[in-house]
Design a protein around this motif. Sequence first.
Motif, short mmCIF file in Angstrom:
data_model
loop_
_atom_site.label_atom_id
_atom_site.label_comp_id
_atom_site.label_asym_id
_atom_site.label_seq_id
_atom_site.Cartn_x
_atom_site.Cartn_y
_atom_site.Cartn_z
N PRO A 129 20.10 -24.52 7.06
CA PRO A 129 20.34 -22.93 7.05
C PRO A 129 19.42 -22.34 6.44
O PRO A 129 18.94 -21.03 6.96
N ASN A 142 16.12 -22.04 8.47
CA ASN A 142 16.27 -21.24 9.49
C ASN A 142 16.23 -19.66 9.36
O ASN A 142 15.71 -18.69 9.80
N PRO A 155 24.17 -22.09 14.09
CA PRO A 155 24.95 -23.00 13.06
C PRO A 155 25.55 -24.15 13.62
O PRO A 155 25.43 -25.40 13.03
N ALA A 194 26.70 -19.76 4.99
CA ALA A 194 25.54 -19.85 5.90
C ALA A 194 25.80 -19.62 7.27
O ALA A 194 25.27 -18.85 7.99
N MET A 195 26.99 -20.10 7.85
CA MET A 195 27.32 -19.99 9.19
C MET A 195 27.61 -18.53 9.17
O MET A 195 27.14 -17.95 10.21
N HIS A 232 24.60 -16.50 9.33
CA HIS A 232 23.64 -16.28 10.48
C HIS A 232 24.55 -15.38 11.62
O HIS A 232 24.04 -14.78 12.35
#
Length: 120
Positions: free
Chosen positions: A38, A41, A79, A90-91, A94
């Motif tokens: 992540p 990304n 994710p 992180a999920m 994003h």
Amino acid sequence: MANSLMEGRKAQDWINLALAVCLFVSPWFIGFVTDVRPAWNAWVVGVVLAGFTLAAISAFAEWEEWVNFLLGLWLVVSPWLLGFSANVNAMWTHVIMGVLIAAASAWAVWDFRHGPHAHA
């Protein structure tokens, strides 16, 4: 009238530029810098988004907004596709950033297609 359309589109691009910066720094501020997928990304998409947004600010082209829209959609699904959905911070970072980026880009495209110059 066309001047106000340009200002509106610029506002949307400035919003996306701010979101690109937020996305880029999010691994440090949200706390997922040690989770490689992540974090990378966020960094890569943040840089690419900033590049296309700066291009749109300097010389607008509709395709740049479509690229930004697709980057936003990528953030929403990444994710699960990259396998970091278990990292809740992180999920959600994003997903939320992706929705905001896609919305700003869609707004810019809508403005461009439905503005006064679209019928001229």
